[in-house]
Design a protein around this motif. Structure first.
Motif, PDB file in Angstrom:
ATOM      1  N   MET A 175      54.958  18.364 -10.852  1.00  0.00           N
ATOM      2  CA  MET A 175      54.421  18.214 -12.214  1.00  0.00           C
ATOM      3  C   MET A 175      54.789  19.433 -13.043  1.00  0.00           C
ATOM      4  O   MET A 175      54.771  20.560 -12.549  1.00  0.00           O
ATOM      5  CB  MET A 175      52.899  18.053 -12.180  1.00  0.00           C
ATOM      6  N   ALA A 176      55.124  19.223 -14.312  1.00  0.00           N
ATOM      7  CA  ALA A 176      55.446  20.313 -15.232  1.00  0.00           C
ATOM      8  C   ALA A 176      54.893  19.974 -16.605  1.00  0.00           C
ATOM      9  O   ALA A 176      54.680  18.796 -16.929  1.00  0.00           O
ATOM     10  CB  ALA A 176      56.959  20.514 -15.299  1.00  0.00           C
ATOM     11  N   ARG A 177      54.640  21.002 -17.377  1.00  0.00           N
ATOM     12  CA  ARG A 177      54.206  20.832 -18.763  1.00  0.00           C
ATOM     13  C   ARG A 177      55.113  21.668 -19.656  1.00  0.00           C
ATOM     14  O   ARG A 177      55.261  22.877 -19.437  1.00  0.00           O
ATOM     15  CB  ARG A 177      52.741  21.271 -18.944  1.00  0.00           C
ATOM     16  N   PHE A 178      55.716  21.000 -20.625  1.00  0.00           N
ATOM     17  CA  PHE A 178      56.611  21.674 -21.555  1.00  0.00           C
ATOM     18  C   PHE A 178      56.030  21.557 -22.958  1.00  0.00           C
ATOM     19  O   PHE A 178      55.691  20.445 -23.397  1.00  0.00           O
ATOM     20  CB  PHE A 178      57.994  21.038 -21.528  1.00  0.00           C
ATOM     21  N   THR A 179      55.925  22.670 -23.662  1.00  0.00           N
ATOM     22  CA  THR A 179      55.447  22.636 -25.034  1.00  0.00           C
ATOM     23  C   THR A 179      56.622  22.386 -25.965  1.00  0.00           C
ATOM     24  O   THR A 179      57.574  23.175 -26.020  1.00  0.00           O
ATOM     25  CB  THR A 179      54.743  23.952 -25.414  1.00  0.00           C
ATOM     26  N   ILE A 180      56.551  21.279 -26.681  1.00  0.00           N
ATOM     27  CA  ILE A 180      57.624  20.859 -27.574  1.00  0.00           C
ATOM     28  C   ILE A 180      57.006  20.564 -28.930  1.00  0.00           C
ATOM     29  O   ILE A 180      56.099  19.737 -29.034  1.00  0.00           O
ATOM     30  CB  ILE A 180      58.345  19.615 -27.017  1.00  0.00           C
ATOM     31  N   ASP A 181      57.482  21.261 -29.947  1.00  0.00           N
ATOM     32  CA  ASP A 181      56.960  21.066 -31.308  1.00  0.00           C
ATOM     33  C   ASP A 181      55.438  21.124 -31.330  1.00  0.00           C
ATOM     34  O   ASP A 181      54.772  20.301 -31.955  1.00  0.00           O
ATOM     35  CB  ASP A 181      57.451  19.736 -31.874  1.00  0.00           C
ATOM     36  N   GLY A 182      54.882  22.098 -30.622  1.00  0.00           N
ATOM     37  CA  GLY A 182      53.449  22.354 -30.672  1.00  0.00           C
ATOM     38  C   GLY A 182      52.594  21.502 -29.766  1.00  0.00           C
ATOM     39  O   GLY A 182      51.366  21.686 -29.715  1.00  0.00           O
ATOM     40  N   ALA A 183      53.181  20.566 -29.022  1.00  0.00           N
ATOM     41  CA  ALA A 183      52.405  19.693 -28.132  1.00  0.00           C
ATOM     42  C   ALA A 183      52.887  19.853 -26.698  1.00  0.00           C
ATOM     43  O   ALA A 183      54.089  19.881 -26.433  1.00  0.00           O
ATOM     44  CB  ALA A 183      52.528  18.231 -28.557  1.00  0.00           C
ATOM     45  N   ALA A 184      51.942  19.961 -25.771  1.00  0.00           N
ATOM     46  CA  ALA A 184      52.280  20.052 -24.354  1.00  0.00           C
ATOM     47  C   ALA A 184      52.553  18.650 -23.822  1.00  0.00           C
ATOM     48  O   ALA A 184      51.724  17.742 -23.970  1.00  0.00           O
ATOM     49  CB  ALA A 184      51.147  20.695 -23.574  1.00  0.00           C
TER      50      ALA A 184
END
Length: 272
Positions: A1-10
């Motif tokens: 599992m990973a979480r990437f913050t893109i344009d202010g949203a995880a």
């Protein structure tokens, strides 16, 4: 599992396996968890990348409905691919996720090596129908926030679209319900406001621009989406339509072995 913050949203991402990349995009009120049984099979040959679309699953649920729009959805998916250093992938989208996959193939054709569309529509072409749908979705969004996720899921499961899910084994039905209940009311409401078929522009006129090998899968018990599948098959060059007997809208749950066979056989013949 990973979480990437893109344009202010995880954005939450579940990966498994190795080899060529296969992106999995769920439907409305779904999540990456809905692909779990198939991901185990697909991961034997591919690097599966199951994404929780914004507002769903473990991804953030922003307060601004505009953050859920189809262009943002495309950018989120491309952002995930960039973070994972994936240049090109096969993309499998179900229902709402299929619309996201279509938009990705149109906007960034160089990143999509193959396209699989399950129970997908390119949108609503008639402006009056689109306006009526937007109004209905706005009312549903308000109800989700007012009444909560459990009341919404109770109503959602009673839709005629999902009648054929009554034939699912009890453990599968309970798992599907539990997954739906884990979603955020704000996330689902704003997904309707920002990414519902009533607010997105239809993609019919762009389908002829898709040149990735394309498999379209629909359930024989889902006539509306069978018609949408036929229309897409006529417009997407070289595409193939498979109508699965004994399945409704959720082919991957109602006929899982047939669905896996279709996907794996199709991908074996292309280079994602």
């Amino acid at each position: 599992m990973a979480r990437f913050t893109i344009d202010g949203a995880a954005i939450n991402v579940e990966t498994a396996g190795g080899g060529p990349a296969l992106v999995l995009l769920h439907g409305f009120a779904g999540s990456a968890a809905g692909w779990a049984a198939h991901a185990d099979v697909f991961a034997q040959r591919y690097l599966t990348v199951a994404i929780d679309l914004v507002g769903h699953g473990l991804s953030d649920a922003p307060a601004d409905p505009r953050r859920y729009g189809i262009a943002h959805c495309v950018e989120d998916t491309l952002g995930v691919l960039d973070r994972l250093r994936i240049r090109r992938a096969a993309v499998l989208g179900y229902s709402m996720g299929g619309r996201a996959a279509l938009a990705l193939a149109i906007a960034a054709p160089e990143r999509v090596g193959a396209l699989i569309l399950e129970s997908t529509s390119p949108g609503l072409r008639d402006p009056e129908v689109r306006l009526a749908r937007a109004s209905a979705d706005a009312l549903l969004a308000d109800a989700i926030e007012r009444d909560g996720i459990r009341a919404f899921v109770d109503e959602w499961e009673r839709l005629p679209l999902f009648d054929s899910q009554a034939e699912l084994p009890e453990p599968a039905r309970q798992a599907l319900r539990a997954q739906r209940l884990r979603n955020s009311p704000v996330g689902l409401a704003n997904s309707l406001r920002g990414f519902g078929q009533g607010v997105m522009m239809p993609m019919h006129d762009f389908l002829s621009q898709i040149h990735a090998p394309t498999l379209i899968v629909t359930g024989a018990l889902d006539p509306r989406y069978c018609q949408a599948g036929r229309e897409m098959a006529e417009r997407i060059p070289g595409s193939r339509l498979e109508i699965v007997a004994g399945a409704g809208h959720t082919v991957h749950l109602e006929q899982p072995e047939r669905f896996q066979q279709l996907v794996l056989d199709f991908l074996a013949g292309v280079r994602p």
